[in-house]
Scaffold this active site. Structure first.
Site, mmCIF file in Angstrom:
data_model
loop_
_atom_site.group_PDB
_atom_site.id
_atom_site.type_symbol
_atom_site.label_atom_id
_atom_site.label_comp_id
_atom_site.label_asym_id
_atom_site.label_seq_id
_atom_site.Cartn_x
_atom_site.Cartn_y
_atom_site.Cartn_z
ATOM 1 N N PRO A 285 0.882 -1.105 -0.177
ATOM 2 C CA PRO A 285 0.146 0.172 0.035
ATOM 3 C C PRO A 285 0.873 1.371 0.025
ATOM 4 C CG PRO A 285 -0.003 -1.035 2.266
ATOM 5 C CD PRO A 285 0.706 -1.866 1.144
ATOM 6 N N CYS B 147 4.039 1.725 -1.582
ATOM 7 C CA CYS B 147 5.049 1.689 -2.500
ATOM 8 C C CYS B 147 4.672 2.788 -3.642
ATOM 9 C CB CYS B 147 5.326 0.621 -3.255
ATOM 10 S SG CYS B 147 4.081 -0.148 -4.130
ATOM 11 N N GLY B 148 5.784 3.462 -4.038
ATOM 12 C CA GLY B 148 5.757 4.612 -5.164
ATOM 13 C C GLY B 148 4.667 5.501 -4.756
ATOM 14 N N GLY C 261 7.112 -2.689 -6.131
ATOM 15 C CA GLY C 261 8.201 -2.751 -6.881
ATOM 16 C C GLY C 261 9.012 -3.984 -6.793
ATOM 17 N N ASP C 262 10.355 -3.554 -7.038
ATOM 18 C CA ASP C 262 11.296 -4.736 -6.879
ATOM 19 C C ASP C 262 11.370 -5.496 -5.636
ATOM 20 O OD1 ASP C 262 11.686 -4.274 -9.743
ATOM 21 O OD2 ASP C 262 13.329 -2.869 -9.518
ATOM 22 N N LEU D 262 9.173 -6.125 -3.257
ATOM 23 C CA LEU D 262 8.158 -6.910 -2.970
ATOM 24 C C LEU D 262 8.229 -8.083 -3.819
ATOM 25 C CD1 LEU D 262 5.551 -7.426 -1.756
ATOM 26 C CD2 LEU D 262 4.407 -6.395 -3.297
ATOM 27 N N PHE D 263 8.838 -7.975 -4.814
ATOM 28 C CA PHE D 263 8.989 -9.146 -5.767
ATOM 29 C C PHE D 263 10.138 -9.977 -5.279
ATOM 30 C CE2 PHE D 263 11.038 -11.368 -9.429
ATOM 31 C CZ PHE D 263 9.703 -11.933 -10.123
#
Length: 378
Positions: free
Chosen positions: A146, A148-149, A205-206, A208-209
Site C-alpha cells: 500500500p 510503495c511508489g 516494486g522490485d 516486494l517481488f
C-alpha cells in the site's frame, strides 16, 4: 456458423455476418457504405479489424438488454428495430497502443441481436474457446504493497482488479502490513494451500517481488549449496553429508534431512551451472506430480511443492519507484499492460541465482545466509 454466418448488429458498424472459425471470430459488414466514412465507436479501438482472434480475447460478457449504437450520423432500422434496445454481449480484446507499441490497451466489440438465446449461445461458445487456452491462470494470490511508489500500489490494484474479475480469474488479495509480510506468508503456507494457486502476483516494486521470490524458495528449493570456498570446512556431520543423493545426472540433490548441509569440497557435484538453479529436467523433478490439476496417486497425501517447476508462475504489476524488473521484461512501466499479460498467461524465462554468504570461520556454529536473486533471459 457456416456460410454467410449469423447476422448480428455490431456497435459503430451496423449489421454484420458473423462466422466462427477454429482460431477466431470473423465478421463482414452487410452495409459497408454506411460506415465507410465514419469513425468506429468501438471503445478504445484505434483500428477496426474484421477478425477477432481467440488468443487476443481475455473475456466475453453477456450483458443486459440495452442500446447498441449504429454508424455515426446515421439512423437505420435493424432487425425490426430503429437503433434501439436489443440483447447484447461484449467481446473484450487487447490491441497495441499506436503511441507506445509495447503497451497493451483493452477494448471491446459490442454485439447485439433481437433473440436472447442467440447471444447466450455465442457467449457460451466463445467462452469455451477461450478456456481452451491452457496457459491462462485461474487462481492467483496477490500481494499489494500500500505504501510503495507514493501509494500507487492500492491505486493500481483498484484500476486493474476489474480486468481480472472480467476474465474470471479468482484472486486472493493480501494487503501487506509490514516489511517481510509477503515473505513470512509464503514461507509458512502449507503445500496443500499453495497448490490451490497458479501463481503469485506482486503489486509493488522490485523489493516486494524479491520478498515473494525468497519466501517461495527458501523453504522449498531442493538444490544444494555451491561448493564451499577453499579452506572452509562444511557444517554438520559426515552422516548428514551422506544425505545428499545423486540423481544419475551428475547433479546432487539433498534429501529432506540434509537440505541445509553444504557439500564437502571433494564432492563430484557438477558446478557448471552454479549458482543458477537447474531446470526441472536436470534435477529429475516429476513436473506432472507437482501440477495442482493432477490428482495424487497416494490418496489424500499432498505432494510437496518444490522448485523449479513448469506450472507455477510469478507476476508483477509495477507500482514501485524504479520497477526495473518490469522495464527489463515488458519494456513498459504500465500496470494495465502487466495485468493483461498475466491474465493471458504470457511467460518469459526467469533465471534464479542462489546467493550464499558463507560462515566467518569453519568452526562457526551458524548456517550460511542464503538469498535468491532474479534476472530475465532474453
Amino acid at each position: 456458423m457456416q456460410g454467410d454466418g449469423e447476422v448480428l448488429f455490431l456497435g459503430g458498424v451496423g449489421e454484420v455476418a458473423v462466422t466462427l472459425g477454429h482460431d477466431g471470430l470473423s465478421f463482414l459488414p452487410l452495409h459497408p457504405e454506411l460506415g465507410s466514412s465514419c469513425l468506429s465507436s468501438i471503445g478504445l479501438l484505434p483500428k477496426l479489424e474484421n477478425k477477432i482472434k481467440f488468443s487476443d480475447v481475455y473475456a466475453v460478457e453477456l450483458l443486459d438488454e440495452g442500446p447498441v449504437c449504429g454508424p455515426w450520423n446515421t439512423r437505420i432500422v435493424v432487425q425490426g428495430k430503429k437503433n434501439s434496445e436489443m440483447h447484447r454481449f461484449a467481446v473484450h480484446v487487447i490491441t497495441r497502443s499506436r503511441k507506445h507499441p509495447s503497451q497493451l490497451v483493452p477494448c471491446e466489440y459490442l454485439f447485439g441481436h433481437k433473440d436472447p438465446e442467440t447471444c447466450k449461445s455465442l457467449v457460451e461458445h466463445l467462452s469455451a474457446c477461450i478456456n481452451n487456452e491452457q496457459d491462462r491462470p485461474k487462481n492467483l494470490m496477490v500481494f499489494v504493497h500500500p505504501l510503495c511508489g507514493k501509494g500507487r500500489g492500492c491505486k493500481n490494484w483498484e484500476m486493474v482488479a476489474p480486468l481480472f474479475d472480467r476474465a474470471n480469474v479468482n484472486t486472493k488479495v493480501i494487503i501487506t502490513k509490514r516489511a517481510g509480510h509477503a515473505y513470512d506468508t509464503l514461507a509458512s503456507i502449507s503445500d496443500k494451500e499453495l497448490k490451490k494457486f497458479d501463481g503469485v502476483v506482486a503489486v509493488g516494486g522490485d523489493g516486494l517481488f524479491n520478498e515473494i521470490l525468497n519466501g517461495l524458495l527458501n523453504s522449498r528449493n531442493k538444490t544444494s549449496y555451491p561448493p564451499t570456498p577453499e579452506g572452509f570446512g562444511y557444517f554438520g556431520s559426515t552422516e548428514k553429508c551422506q544425505g545428499y543423493k545423486n540423481d544419475g545426472l551428475n547433479n546432487s540433490t539433498p534429501t529432506s534431512e540434509a537440505v541445509n548441509v553444504m557439500l564437502p569440497v571433494g564432492s563430484n557435484k557438477s558446478d557448471d551451472h552454479e549458482p543458477l538453479l537447474s531446470t526441472g529436467q536436470s534435477v529429475g523433478l516429476d513436473i506432472s506430480s507437482l501440477n495442482p490439476n493432477t490428482e495424487s496417486s497416494t490418496g489424500d497425501q499432498v505432494p510437496s511443492v518444490s522448485f523449479p517447476n513448469d506450472w507455477f508462475r510469478l507476476g508483477i504489476i509495477p507500482s514501485g519507484s524504479t520497477d526495473a524488473i518490469v522495464l527489463s521484461t515488458t519494456g513498459e512501466r504500465d500496470a494495465v499492460t502487466s495485468a493483461l499479460l498475466i491474465i493471458f498467461g504470457r511467460r518469459i524465462a526467469l533465471d534464479i541465482a542462489q546467493v550464499v554468504r558463507w560462515k566467518s570461520s569453519p568452526s562457526a556454529e551458524v548456517l550460511p545466509t542464503v538469498r535468491y536473486a532474479a534476472s530475465f533471459a532474453r
